[in-house]
Each structure stands twice: as structure tokens, then as C-alpha cells.
Write a protein that holds these residues in place. Structure first.
Motif, PDB file in Angstrom:
ATOM      1  N   TRP A   8      47.421  38.684  43.066  1.00  0.00           N
ATOM      2  CA  TRP A   8      46.055  38.856  42.545  1.00  0.00           C
ATOM      3  C   TRP A   8      45.298  39.922  43.338  1.00  0.00           C
ATOM      4  O   TRP A   8      45.261  39.896  44.567  1.00  0.00           O
ATOM      5  CB  TRP A   8      45.334  37.513  42.644  1.00  0.00           C
ATOM      6  N   ARG A   9      44.714  40.854  42.537  1.00  0.00           N
ATOM      7  CA  ARG A   9      43.853  41.875  43.165  1.00  0.00           C
ATOM      8  C   ARG A   9      42.532  41.993  42.428  1.00  0.00           C
ATOM      9  O   ARG A   9      41.802  42.955  42.600  1.00  0.00           O
ATOM     10  CB  ARG A   9      44.556  43.231  43.175  1.00  0.00           C
ATOM     11  N   GLY A  10      42.272  41.031  41.541  1.00  0.00           N
ATOM     12  CA  GLY A  10      41.047  41.063  40.759  1.00  0.00           C
ATOM     13  C   GLY A  10      41.331  40.743  39.303  1.00  0.00           C
ATOM     14  O   GLY A  10      42.478  40.664  38.864  1.00  0.00           O
ATOM     15  N   ARG A  11      40.265  40.582  38.534  1.00  0.00           N
ATOM     16  CA  ARG A  11      40.406  40.147  37.141  1.00  0.00           C
ATOM     17  C   ARG A  11      40.905  41.252  36.213  1.00  0.00           C
ATOM     18  O   ARG A  11      41.389  40.961  35.123  1.00  0.00           O
ATOM     19  CB  ARG A  11      39.070  39.616  36.614  1.00  0.00           C
ATOM     20  N   ALA A  12      40.746  42.490  36.611  1.00  0.00           N
ATOM     21  CA  ALA A  12      41.060  43.603  35.711  1.00  0.00           C
ATOM     22  C   ALA A  12      42.459  43.452  35.102  1.00  0.00           C
ATOM     23  O   ALA A  12      42.634  43.503  33.880  1.00  0.00           O
ATOM     24  CB  ALA A  12      40.933  44.922  36.450  1.00  0.00           C
ATOM     25  N   ASN A  13      43.452  43.274  35.941  1.00  0.00           N
ATOM     26  CA  ASN A  13      44.826  43.045  35.466  1.00  0.00           C
ATOM     27  C   ASN A  13      45.308  41.619  35.755  1.00  0.00           C
ATOM     28  O   ASN A  13      46.265  41.160  35.141  1.00  0.00           O
ATOM     29  CB  ASN A  13      45.787  44.034  36.139  1.00  0.00           C
ATOM     30  N   GLY A  14      44.631  40.960  36.676  1.00  0.00           N
ATOM     31  CA  GLY A  14      45.109  39.665  37.137  1.00  0.00           C
ATOM     32  C   GLY A  14      45.142  38.590  36.058  1.00  0.00           C
ATOM     33  O   GLY A  14      46.075  37.777  35.998  1.00  0.00           O
ATOM     34  N   GLU A  15      44.128  38.577  35.206  1.00  0.00           N
ATOM     35  CA  GLU A  15      44.078  37.522  34.178  1.00  0.00           C
ATOM     36  C   GLU A  15      45.281  37.607  33.247  1.00  0.00           C
ATOM     37  O   GLU A  15      45.902  36.578  32.914  1.00  0.00           O
ATOM     38  CB  GLU A  15      42.781  37.633  33.386  1.00  0.00           C
ATOM     39  N   LEU A  16      45.622  38.805  32.817  1.00  0.00           N
ATOM     40  CA  LEU A  16      46.768  38.962  31.928  1.00  0.00           C
ATOM     41  C   LEU A  16      48.067  38.624  32.665  1.00  0.00           C
ATOM     42  O   LEU A  16      48.978  38.010  32.088  1.00  0.00           O
ATOM     43  CB  LEU A  16      46.820  40.390  31.384  1.00  0.00           C
ATOM     44  N   MET A  17      48.167  38.991  33.949  1.00  0.00           N
ATOM     45  CA  MET A  17      49.380  38.677  34.698  1.00  0.00           C
ATOM     46  C   MET A  17      49.590  37.166  34.781  1.00  0.00           C
ATOM     47  O   MET A  17      50.711  36.673  34.595  1.00  0.00           O
ATOM     48  CB  MET A  17      49.292  39.283  36.109  1.00  0.00           C
TER      49      MET A  17
END
Length: 707
Positions: A584-593
Motif C-alpha cells: 500500500w502506497r495510497g488509495r490511487a492504485n491501492g484500492e484496485l490492488m
């Protein structure tokens, strides 16, 4: 008409009137005729929409509902028709026993009669049909005798006494209905002979509807005249009350003999043709030998099988036992025939163009519902057993993977349902809660990148859609044949591997243009790819092209997953050992991951494995706060997993050491700026390092974890 005016009319109709009374008997006749009329409308519609061959109801149902339903109901209908022969033969024997010595054996007489009927049909249908005209004359004369005698004996007082029902013992409206209904089931006699008719599309509607109209008048008038010509006790106890009422009893006996033999002959002609058609379609492989013809196209093997089943019915049961069983089989057949026509109508298939115009989806649905309700009201237990038998046969045939060479309405029904759902989806407002992965995976030519196919299947098997994309470089003028071949090869490979996927092949001037075309044009309306799955280039030259492609996909608002896998571990049946790590590094890509990792774990191959949500911090003081944040994320997303915070000043080293034994690792992906593709590749190689399986994710932001 001769099959309708059979044994029930001469030997059991008085019993029906005596128990049900005149008005309830008229209601029984009307209800029975309504069901058969609605079914005939459906029968006529299908018969005028297709070239009708042998097999009657089986042929019509199988060509509409498919071989599974057709085979199931065809086998049940054949047995019911064969048992109908037994019912009519038993009726003939009951009438004949009055003229034979008292010590005569009814079973022996019935068996000899069954043999005679079998021999007549064995000789040929043409000869048998000519005999039917003589039988028709005998029935007409016997009815004339009944009408003249009944009018003479008619009494208004007796009629009034018989007006209301007087059920005896365990009799009820529905038991009497069940006894009477086989009398009107002759509507299939003409359809069963469809292979022998010169113009089935013209003859079946005209002949069947005319027969229903004439026989409805006969039964209704008989109910009124019997109600006024004989008292309750005579009607209930005397099976030959019609003979006692008639002006000349001998003519009634002639009519009984003629009608029962005619009905037996009709069923003996129809049943073998159903079995023969069933055998020729190779629905049940054990029945294939019965598809043979001999003589002038006569199904003699099937005739012999019908005679044997009828003989078993003669030995094992009596008229009152067989009639309700036949009722259930016929009602099931009629219900499915109506259902087939209903589905043909609502799917609006362009190929459904019946010449018969007096049938629509409402009449067909009413006929199907009527059959179902009557089955339940007659005897819900037998209705469940009969439906269960057809269901079991359908299940067996579905697992047999029948290869039918005719079209049915299943694809049309699916098309219409899909069309309606797509239109509803197009009109509905999009909400992140309804986000599902529609993955467009560029699997390469001939599955040259199998790891992409497997990974795409893991993401979509339970909840999404997977399309396997392939780009053929060149122009349409010289690649159109290759396009068709590659589509066929891709479709074949999908079937061989048991994938839930769709082929997507395009011809384009170059690879990038082909990807653009597929991403923009694949799908329909709102149902379009939202995740593009690609392999990772390993050279600086290819990364230049790849970087531009990533920027283009970002501009098209598509999420991108780049899979870098250095081994071939994992397939649809087995997954590599270890956890699924999401960094996790933030919501930008994290939510989809996190969601993609969760979807992988929902696949049967990955069940039992564990998701780990991880983050790197530089100071130990931030561990508690970050860990609490990660746990709230998983709890809010309703996803099960463990959290871990790694303290390190070097994020790359932390990822490498922590996830070295992970089965899969998800990392965020940022799109490189133009001119920085080479540096981007170096950073990517450094980040991934020796990790064997890494999914790099760039999210277009269409979904949220909390939804």
C-alpha cells in the motif's frame, strides 16, 4: 377424432356424469377442451413454422427447447402413448367380456387383442388408416343409436336429480377429471403421424381443431342426455349404461369395439414413430437400434417395443389405474409444448414466422399454466414425481453433452434476455458498488503468454468477464482470412482449456493501433473492458512503445495491470504456495490492488490462502498509526486479511525481503512521462528484483473499497 372418441366415452363417461353431475361434467369437458385447444394453437404455430418430420410432439419440442427437454419429454410421451394402447385394449376387453363365456380370461383376451393391433400396424400405416374410415362409420352409427335412445328416455326429473355432483367414496372433482382427461388427449394423433402426412403444416391445424370442435359437441351433448336418461346409481355402477340407454344396444357394442380398437391403433401407430425419431436423433444411445425402418418405412422394431410396453400395462394394471398416469404424462407434454411456443414468441426470433396466426405468447402461457395447475390439483404427488422424472432425464441428457445438428430457442432466449439486460444496464446509473472486472488480456498469438490467460481467469472466473485480445499486423486486404482462422483457433483453445473467456482478434497496421482499437471497440455499451492486462517489456526499445501505450490507456480511463512473471508456476488448477502481498502506497492504485487480490482469493484455486496488506515506513514511531489505518481499510472494505508495517529506509529492499516467499505481489504503477521510459524501466527492474510473480497496477479510479 377417433382417438378422442374412445374407451372413456363408451365405458367411463357415465361414471363421470354420475359422480360429477351434469354441470360439473360440462365444466370438466370445457376445462379439458380449453387446455387441448390452447395446446393445439401452440402445436399449430410450431407446425407451421418448421418442416415437420416424424416424431410429432417430440420433434416439435426438441426443435424448440433443445434435445435435452425434447429427449426427456419424448421418452415419457412415448411410454404414455404405449400405455394408452393398454388402456384402449383393456377397454375393448371389458366390452367384449359380456359376449364371451364367464370363465374367459380378461388378460388373455386383452393380450390377443394387443397382438392383433400390433399385427395391423406392423403391416403398414397406409392400410391401418384405411381401416380407420370403416371404424369411423361404426362409431357414427353407434352415436346415432345413443342419441335416438337417450332422447326417448330423457326425463326432466332425472335430469334435475343428476344436475349437481354426487361424489361417492374417495371420488372428487379432480379424480373424476383425471379419469376423463385421457379422453381428449387424441389431439396428438395427427401430429404423431407427421412424417406420413403430405402437408403437415396444413393438415395438423385444420384437422386437430376440427376434431376438437366436433368431439366437444359430442361430449357436452352426451353429458346432458345421460343426465336425463339414467339415474345416479345406474350411471355410477353400470359401465355400459350407454348401451342400455341407446335404441339398439348392439350398435353401442359395435361402437365400443370400433372406438377402442381405433384408439389403440392410433396410439400403436403414433408411439413407435416417436421412439423412432428419438432413436434417429441419437438422444439415448441405447435406443439407436429402434431408429431402423423396414418394409415401406415402417418402424417395426419400435412397434414391437410399443406392443411389449402395452402388454406390461395390460398385465399390471386396470383402466382406472392407467388413466391418471397417462393424464400426467400428457399434461407434461402439453405444458412443455405450450412453453416452447411461449418462448419462441417472447424471444422475437426472426426465424419464428408461423403461418398460423391465432396463437401468441398469452395463449401459450395460459396453456402452460393451465397444464401445471391441473396436474397439481389432480394429484400433487404424482405431478411432482412426473416432473421430477422429466427433470432427472433432462439433467442426464445435459451431462451427456448432446451434439444436436438443429437449432433451438435456447440461444434466442439467451440473446433476448441479454439484449434486455444490456439495455437496462445502459439506462442505469453507474455506481462504484457495481464495479466488476472486465479484463482485456493480450495473450499473444496462439496463447504465447499463458501466464496472462491464467492470471486473467483468476481475476474474472467468479465475478467478471475475460476477453483474450490478439493483434494481427497488416491490412484487411491480405489478412482477412488469417483473422477468421485466428478467431477460430482462439475460440478452440478457450474451449479446450475450459476457460470462461471470449476471443477478441483485430487486424491493424501495428500493435499499438490494434490495442487502441480493441480497448475502444471491444464490448457493448457500458459492458466494456475496464482493465487492460499486458505483459512487461524487458528492453528499453520496447519500453518506449509501451510507455506511450500506458499514457494512451490512461487517457482512455482504463485501468492497467502489467504482469511480470519469470516462471511458469501456477495454472488454473494449481496456484503457487505463499501469501498474496499488496504493498500500500495510497488509495490511487491501492484500492484496485486490494480488490484484485481479493478476487484472486475467491477463485477455487486460491481459497485458503491469505492476503497481506503491507506498507513501508521509515520510522518505528509510525507503526501503530499506519497499522491501525491498514486494519480500518480492510474492515471498511469487508475483506479478510492481515496487515504488516515494515520499517526501512529503503523501500525496495523491504519489499524484496518481505515478499520473497509470496505467491503473488501487487505493486502500484505510475505512468512514465514521455522521454523517461528508459529510466522507468530501470526503476521497475530495481523494484521488482527477484520476485517471481508481480502484478503492477495503475487504477483509473472507477471503484472504491468501501462500496
Amino acid at each position: 377424432m377417433l382417438t378422442i372418441l374412445g374407451v372413456i366415452m363408451f365405458l367411463r363417461f357415465g361414471f363421470v356424469v354420475g359422480n360429477a353431475g351434469v354441470w360439473a361434467t360440462l365444466l370438466i369437458v370445457l376445462a379439458s377442451k380449453t387446455i387441448t385447444t390452447l395446446t393445439t394453437l401452440s402445436l399449430s404455430a410450431i407446425a407451421t413454422n418448421t418442416r415437420v418430420e416424424g416424431g410429432g410432439a417430440y420433434f416439435l419440442i426438441s426443435r424448440s427447447l433443445g434435445p435435452e427437454f425434447g429427449g426427456a419429454i419424448g421418452l415419457v410421451f412415448f411410454v404414455a402413448q404405449a400405455l394408452s394402447v393398454a388402456m384402449y385394449v383393456i377397454g375393448f376387453t371389458e366390452a367384449l367380456m359380456a359376449y364371451l363365456p364367464a370363465d374367459s380370461s380378461p388378460i388373455l383376451v386383452a393380450s390377443l387383442t394387443n397382438l392383433v393391433v400390433c399385427v395391423c400396424v406392423w403391416i403398414g400405416a397406409g392400410w391401418t388408416l384405411k381401416v380407420q374410415f370403416l371404424i369411423l362409420a361404426a362409431v357414427f352409427v353407434s352415436l346415432l343409436s345413443f342419441y335416438t335412445g337417450a332422447i326417448e328416455h330423457f326425463s326432466t326429473a332425472t335430469f334435475a336429480a343428476n344436475w349437481n355432483p354426487q361424489f361417492e367414496g374417495n371420488q372428487s372433482f379432480w379424480t373424476v377429471f383425471a379419469l376423463f382427461f385421457p379422453a381428449v388427449t387424441g389431439i396428438m394423433a395427427g401430429a404423431n403421424m407427421s412424417g406420413d402426412l403430405q402437408d403437415p403444416a396444413r393438415s395438423i391445424p385444420r384437422g386437430t381443431l376440427a376434431a376438437i370442435a366436433v368431439t366437444c359437441f359430442v361430449y357436452a351433448s352426451q353429458a346432458v342426455l345421460l343426465g336425463g336418461a339414467a339415474n345416479h346409481r345406474q350411471l355410477v355402477e353400470n359401465n355400459l349404461i350407454i348401451a342400455d340407454v341407446a335404441s339398439l344396444a348392439a350398435l353401442i357394442s359395435l361402437g365400443v369395439f370400433a372406438a377402442t380398437l381405433s384408439s389403440a391403433l392410433g396410439s400403436m401407430m403414433g408411439a413407435p414413430r416417436i421412439l423412432q425419431s428419438l432413436a434417429r436423433d441419437r438422444v439415448f444411445l441405447r435406443l439407436v437400434p429402434f431408429g431402423a425402418s423396414s418394409g415401406r418405412g415402417e418402424p417395426r422394431r419400435a412397434i414391437l417395443a410399443t406392443a411389449l410396453i402395452a402388454q406390461a400395462g395390460i398385465v399390471a394394471a386396470d383402466l382406472n389405474t392407467i388413466a391418471p398416469l397417462i393424464t400426467m404424462a400428457f399434461l407434461l407434454t402439453y405444458g412443455l409444448l405450450n412453453l416452447a411456443t411461449f418462448y419462441e414468441s417472447i424471444t422475437k426470433n426472426p426465424s419464428y414466422r408461423p403461418q398460423f396466426r391465432y396463437c401468441n405468447w398469452m395463449t401459450s402461457l395460459a396453456g402452460a399454466i393451465g397444464c401445471g395447475i391441473v396436474m397439481l390439483l389432480i394429484d400433487w404427488r404424482w405431478a411432482v414425481v412426473a416432473s421430477g422424472l422429466v427433470g432427472a432425464l433432462h439433467y442426464y441428457l445435459s451431462r451427456a453433452n448432446l451434439d444436436a445438428d438443429w437449432g433451438d430457442l435456447n440461444s434466442g432466449l439467451l440473446f433476448e434476455r441479454t439484449r434486455r439486460n444490456l439495455l437496462k444496464l445502459e439506462d442505469s446509473l453507474y455506481h462504484p458498488k457495481n464495479w466488476r472486472p472486465f479484463v482485456l488480456a493480450f495473450s499473444g498469438s496462439g496463447f504465447s503468454r499463458p501466464h496472462l490467460v491464467v492470471f486473467g481467469s483468476w481475476l474474472t472466473r467468479e465475478t467478471g468477464v475475460l476477453s483474450l485480445g490478439q493483434v494481427i499486423p497488416g491490412g484487411l486486404d491480405n489478412q482477412s482470412e488469417r483473422l477468421a482462422n485466428q478467431e477460430a483457433i482462439l475460440h478452440s483453445m478457450i474451449q479446450e482449456r475450459g476457460l470462461d473467456a471470449f476471443p477478441a482478434v483485430v487486424v491493424a497496421s501495428d500493435y499499438v493501433a490494434g490495442v487502441h482499437a480493441l480497448v475502444q471497440c471491444q464490448g457493448l455499451g457500458r459492458l466494456r473492458p475496464n482493465v487492460v492486462l499486458m505483459g512487461c517489456p524487458l528492453s528499453a526499445e520496447r519500453m518506449v512503445i509501451f510507455g506511450k501505450l500506458l499514457r494512451d490507456l490512461e487517457g482512455l480511463d482504463r485501468s492497467v495491470v502489467v504482469l511480470r512473471q519469470v516462471d511458469d508456476a501456477g495454472n488454473e488448477q494449481t496456484a503457487p504456495e505463499g501469501t498474496i502481498d499488496v504493498w500500500w502506497r495510497g488509495r490511487a492504485n491501492g484500492e484496485l490492488m486490494v480488490l484484485l487480490a481479493h478476487l484472486m482469493l475467491s477463485h477455487p484455486t486460491w481459497r485458503g490462502r491469505q492476503l497481506r496488506l503491507l506498507r513501508v515506513v521509515q520510522k518505528e514511531s509510525g507503526i501503530d498509526e499506519v497499522k491501525s489505518h491498514l486494519e480500518r481499510l480492510l474492515k471498511g472494505a469487508r475483506i479478510t486479511g492481515k496487515t504488516k508495517v515494515v520499517v526501512s529506509s529503503n523501500a525496495v529492499d523491504a519489499i524484496q525481503s518481505t515478499s520473497r516467499n509470496a505467491a503473488f505481489v501487487f505493486l502500484g504503477l505510475t505512468t512514465p512521462d514521455e522521454g523517461e521510459e528508459e529510466q522507468f524501466l530501470e526503476r521497475l527492474e530495481q523494484l521488482v528484483g527477484d520476485l517471481p510473480r508481480v502484478a503492477l497496477v495503475h487504477s483509473a479510479g472507477e471503484m472504491t473499497l468501501e462500496s
